[in-house]
Design a protein around this motif. Structure first.
Motif, PDB file in Angstrom:
ATOM      1  N   GLN A 108       0.680  -1.302  -0.153  1.00  6.99           N
ATOM      2  CA  GLN A 108      -0.012   0.112   0.032  1.00  6.99           C
ATOM      3  C   GLN A 108       0.875   1.218   0.022  1.00  6.99           C
ATOM      4  O   GLN A 108       0.259   2.338  -0.397  1.00  6.99           O
ATOM      5  CB  GLN A 108      -0.855  -0.106   1.135  1.00  6.99           C
ATOM      6  N   VAL A 109       2.102   1.448   0.680  1.00  4.35           N
ATOM      7  CA  VAL A 109       2.528   2.802   0.585  1.00  4.35           C
ATOM      8  C   VAL A 109       3.906   2.922  -0.135  1.00  4.35           C
ATOM      9  O   VAL A 109       4.308   3.910  -0.075  1.00  4.35           O
ATOM     10  CB  VAL A 109       2.967   2.996   2.395  1.00  4.35           C
ATOM     11  N   ALA A 110       4.419   1.965  -0.446  1.00  6.49           N
ATOM     12  CA  ALA A 110       5.794   1.825  -1.109  1.00  6.49           C
ATOM     13  C   ALA A 110       5.944   0.809  -2.184  1.00  6.49           C
ATOM     14  O   ALA A 110       6.693   0.419  -2.559  1.00  6.49           O
ATOM     15  CB  ALA A 110       6.875   1.617  -0.147  1.00  6.49           C
ATOM     16  N   LEU A 111       4.895   0.539  -2.995  1.00  4.17           N
ATOM     17  CA  LEU A 111       4.799  -0.401  -4.008  1.00  4.17           C
ATOM     18  C   LEU A 111       5.863  -0.151  -5.069  1.00  4.17           C
ATOM     19  O   LEU A 111       6.265  -0.981  -5.850  1.00  4.17           O
ATOM     20  CB  LEU A 111       3.159  -0.443  -4.682  1.00  4.17           C
ATOM     21  N   GLY A 112       5.971   1.128  -5.607  1.00  3.53           N
ATOM     22  CA  GLY A 112       6.960   1.406  -6.438  1.00  3.53           C
ATOM     23  C   GLY A 112       8.444   1.109  -6.192  1.00  3.53           C
ATOM     24  O   GLY A 112       9.064   1.011  -7.232  1.00  3.53           O
ATOM     25  N   LEU A 113       8.811   0.944  -5.049  1.00  2.00           N
ATOM     26  CA  LEU A 113      10.104   0.365  -4.383  1.00  2.00           C
ATOM     27  C   LEU A 113      10.310  -0.945  -5.024  1.00  2.00           C
ATOM     28  O   LEU A 113      11.538  -1.480  -5.322  1.00  2.00           O
ATOM     29  CB  LEU A 113      10.239   0.717  -3.057  1.00  2.00           C
ATOM     30  N   HIS A 114       9.271  -1.909  -4.703  1.00  2.32           N
ATOM     31  CA  HIS A 114       9.286  -3.352  -5.205  1.00  2.32           C
ATOM     32  C   HIS A 114       8.017  -3.761  -5.477  1.00  2.32           C
ATOM     33  O   HIS A 114       7.179  -4.118  -4.771  1.00  2.32           O
ATOM     34  CB  HIS A 114       9.925  -4.005  -3.815  1.00  2.32           C
ATOM     35  N   PRO A 115       7.701  -3.668  -6.919  1.00  5.87           N
ATOM     36  CA  PRO A 115       6.279  -4.225  -7.304  1.00  5.87           C
ATOM     37  C   PRO A 115       5.891  -5.779  -7.167  1.00  5.87           C
ATOM     38  O   PRO A 115       5.006  -6.061  -7.444  1.00  5.87           O
ATOM     39  CB  PRO A 115       6.008  -3.354  -8.617  1.00  5.87           C
ATOM     40  N   GLU A 116       6.997  -6.365  -7.007  1.00  7.95           N
ATOM     41  CA  GLU A 116       6.734  -8.081  -6.844  1.00  7.95           C
ATOM     42  C   GLU A 116       6.048  -8.355  -5.543  1.00  7.95           C
ATOM     43  O   GLU A 116       6.042  -7.461  -4.583  1.00  7.95           O
ATOM     44  CB  GLU A 116       8.085  -8.404  -6.748  1.00  7.95           C
ATOM     45  N   ALA A 117       5.463  -9.508  -5.514  1.00  7.55           N
ATOM     46  CA  ALA A 117       4.652  -9.799  -4.748  1.00  7.55           C
ATOM     47  C   ALA A 117       5.444 -10.073  -3.109  1.00  7.55           C
ATOM     48  O   ALA A 117       4.770  -9.704  -2.215  1.00  7.55           O
ATOM     49  CB  ALA A 117       3.755 -10.911  -4.756  1.00  7.55           C
ATOM     50  N   PRO A 118       6.490 -10.839  -3.170  1.00  5.20           N
ATOM     51  CA  PRO A 118       7.064 -11.146  -1.788  1.00  5.20           C
ATOM     52  C   PRO A 118       7.580 -10.002  -1.008  1.00  5.20           C
ATOM     53  O   PRO A 118       7.788  -8.823  -1.555  1.00  5.20           O
ATOM     54  CB  PRO A 118       8.035 -11.982  -2.108  1.00  5.20           C
ATOM     55  N   PRO A 119       7.512 -10.247   0.348  1.00  7.20           N
ATOM     56  CA  PRO A 119       8.087  -8.980   1.111  1.00  7.20           C
ATOM     57  C   PRO A 119       9.397  -8.480   0.574  1.00  7.20           C
ATOM     58  O   PRO A 119      10.323  -9.463   0.127  1.00  7.20           O
ATOM     59  CB  PRO A 119       8.154  -9.584   2.584  1.00  7.20           C
ATOM     60  N   SER A 120       9.833  -7.332   0.945  1.00  7.52           N
ATOM     61  CA  SER A 120      11.070  -6.857   0.236  1.00  7.52           C
ATOM     62  C   SER A 120      11.743  -5.989   1.308  1.00  7.52           C
ATOM     63  O   SER A 120      10.920  -5.231   2.017  1.00  7.52           O
ATOM     64  CB  SER A 120      10.617  -5.852  -0.898  1.00  7.52           C
TER      65      SER A 120
END
Length: 505
Positions: free
Chosen positions: A251-263
């Motif tokens: 929700q808040v930082a999808l642009g940093l890592h748009p893949e599904a697993p936690p990052s």
């Protein structure tokens, strides 16, 4: 600011999934997939008539989503400012709520969930008036809006329990105009009757063909999709909750890592804003407990309530290693079902950011507002639909299907993203209406087989009432097409029903 964010990322044309179907239905006053969303079709049709001469049809309806979401966030902001007497915290909360990725992605394409979010906000606004004014007319209006919400999209009713709690918390039971509320709700819900009237004229988009009362009931109860009960669960409850947590991490930082697993790039921001949400949650409870109860109920309804009622399968990116091999997943990610919960989180987290910085002095409130605005940059790369190349990909794919097809061709399509952009191209842009697109997954629906027979003479009566399976039905369509002198365009796709020999050139 939110409206500007939505406009600068607004899709320039049709997008994938339901947008093409909705745009085609809006243009033709048609009936999209069950439950039909008739109020949305009517409102968007009027909106498009006003703005399409200026901006074009698809862009105008996309703009309706942007305006609806921005107004909804504005209503939540005003309510929080009134409840908490802290306009800075309320502004930060409303801003962050609107920048949540799922909310934002609904706001920059044609989708019913943005007007549905606005309806949810209106329910709370009217309920708040009922709470303050203690006049029966506001309760009657609330009943009417609940009925309209049902005719718009069922997701709007996720806010109904919270709205009723807010409205009735200051009203004596004996003064509740229950009968008037029920009549008003039925009046609002009567908008669904548009479908049975319109289906008599067989519009180009006529999913379910609700021209009889039986078919009408099948559409509004979504019989085409074989609705599931609460039990048994389609996936273990712990996985369904885990799936929600996965969506929360976007929700808040999808642009940093748009893949599904936690990052390590994205998830620390999720945790930081979760902490700010806890701060805002506690502060809200301290300054105005009645509205805190309302927002808490909205959050519970939008999380556990949605999970319990919808009983969804695991999302496409979730459950590997936990579910049996071959277990069914949802056709697409369903994060948009939880937008009201993400809105609540954003409201509390934004308020929490302002309150945390205010401890260092009132002049630091601006820093809290900046933290609430930070997801504009953190999410932007992942939610931007305004980029020309990906933004025009759906309509380009539709043209690649339609333009090279022979005259009067019958073209087989395998799903929503093959079909809906083509419907848009044909009904909105008037591209190659001579081509008939046969959507293979819809062949199992009796109404669709009847439509192919009624409009194109591609099936005989013996294939309408009785379902004979994909291969025999596709074969019958191809044989009929060739008898009519219509060429057939079909190709095999992995993991999909193979094309019968009769359909090959």
């Amino acid at each position: 600011m939110l409206l500007l964010a939505y406009v600068v990322t607004l899709a320039p044309s049709v997008t994938y999934w339901d947008a093409g179907e909705f745009l085609a239905a809006i243009r033709t006053l048609g009936i999209p997939h069950p439950p039909g969303t008739p109020l949305y079709i009517l409102v968007a049709n009027v909106w498009a008539k006003l703005f399409a001469p200026l901006f074009g049809f698809a862009y105008s309806v996309n703009l309706l989503s942007a305006v609806s979401t921005a107004v909804a966030c504005g209503i939540f902001t005003c309510l929080m400012a009134q409840w908490t007497r802290d306009p800075w915290a309320a502004a930060a909360g409303g801003l962050l709520a609107g920048l949540m990725s799922s909310v934002w992605l609904n706001a920059n394409e044609t989708e019913v969930y943005s007007p549905s979010l606005l309806m949810s906000a209106l329910l709370l606004l009217v309920a708040n008036q009922a709470n303050e004014k203690r006049e029966a007319r506001w309760l009657v209006l609330l009943g009417y809006l609940i009925g309209l919400g049902w005719a718009l999209q069922l997701s709007a009713l996720v806010a109904a329990p919270a709205a009723l709690l807010l409205a009735f918390s200051a009203v004596r039971v004996q003064r509740i105009p229950a009968v008037k509320m029920l009549v008003a709700a039925l009046l609002g819900a009567s908008a669904v009757l548009f479908m049975i009237v319109r289906a008599e004229h067989d519009p180009a988009i006529n999913q379910g063909n609700p021209s009889t009362w039986t078919a009408f009931l099948d559409v509004i109860t979504r019989q085409q999709y074989q609705p599931v009960s609460i039990l048994p669960r389609q996936a273990p409850l712990y996985l369904q909750i885990g799936n929600l947590l996965e969506y929360a991490d976007w929700q808040v930082a999808l642009g940093l890592h748009p893949e599904a697993p936690p990052s390590w790039l994205r998830t620390p921001f999720t945790l930081a804003y979760a902490l700010l949400g806890m701060i805002g949650f506690r502060w809200h409870r301290h300054v105005h407990k009645p509205s805190w109860r309302v927002l808490s109920l909205l959050f519970v309804s939008g999380t556990l309530g949605v999970i319990a009622y919808l009983n969804m399968k695991a999302g496409p990116s979730y459950g590997q290693g936990f579910l049996p091999t071959g277990a069914k997943h949802e056709a697409r990610e369903r994060d948009y079902f939880f937008v009201l919960a993400f809105m609540c989180w954003g409201i509390w987290a934004g308020a929490g950011a302002v309150r945390a910085f205010t401890r260092a002095g009132k002049r630091w409130r601006v820093a809290g507002l900046a933290v609430a605005a930070l997801p504009f940059m953190l999410n932007h790369p992942a939610v931007d639909r305004a980029q020309v190349t990906p933004g025009l990909a759906p309509i380009d794919s539709a043209r690649r299907i339609l333009v090279p097809a022979p005259a009067r061709a019958v073209v087989f399509a395998y799903g929503d993203n093959d079909t809906y952009p083509v419907w848009y191209a044909q009904q909105v842009e008037n591209t190659r209406r001579d081509v008939t697109v046969v959507t293979i997954p819809l062949l199992g629906a009796k109404w669709y087989r009847a439509e192919l027979a009624r409009r194109d003479s591609l099936l005989g009566p013996d294939y309408i009432d009785k379902w004979r399976g994909f291969q025999p039905t596709m074969t019958a369509i191809c044989v009929a097409a060739k008898k009519l002198g219509r060429p057939v365009v079909a190709r095999d796709v992995p993991d999909r029903p193979p094309i019968p020999a009769a359909c090959r050139s």
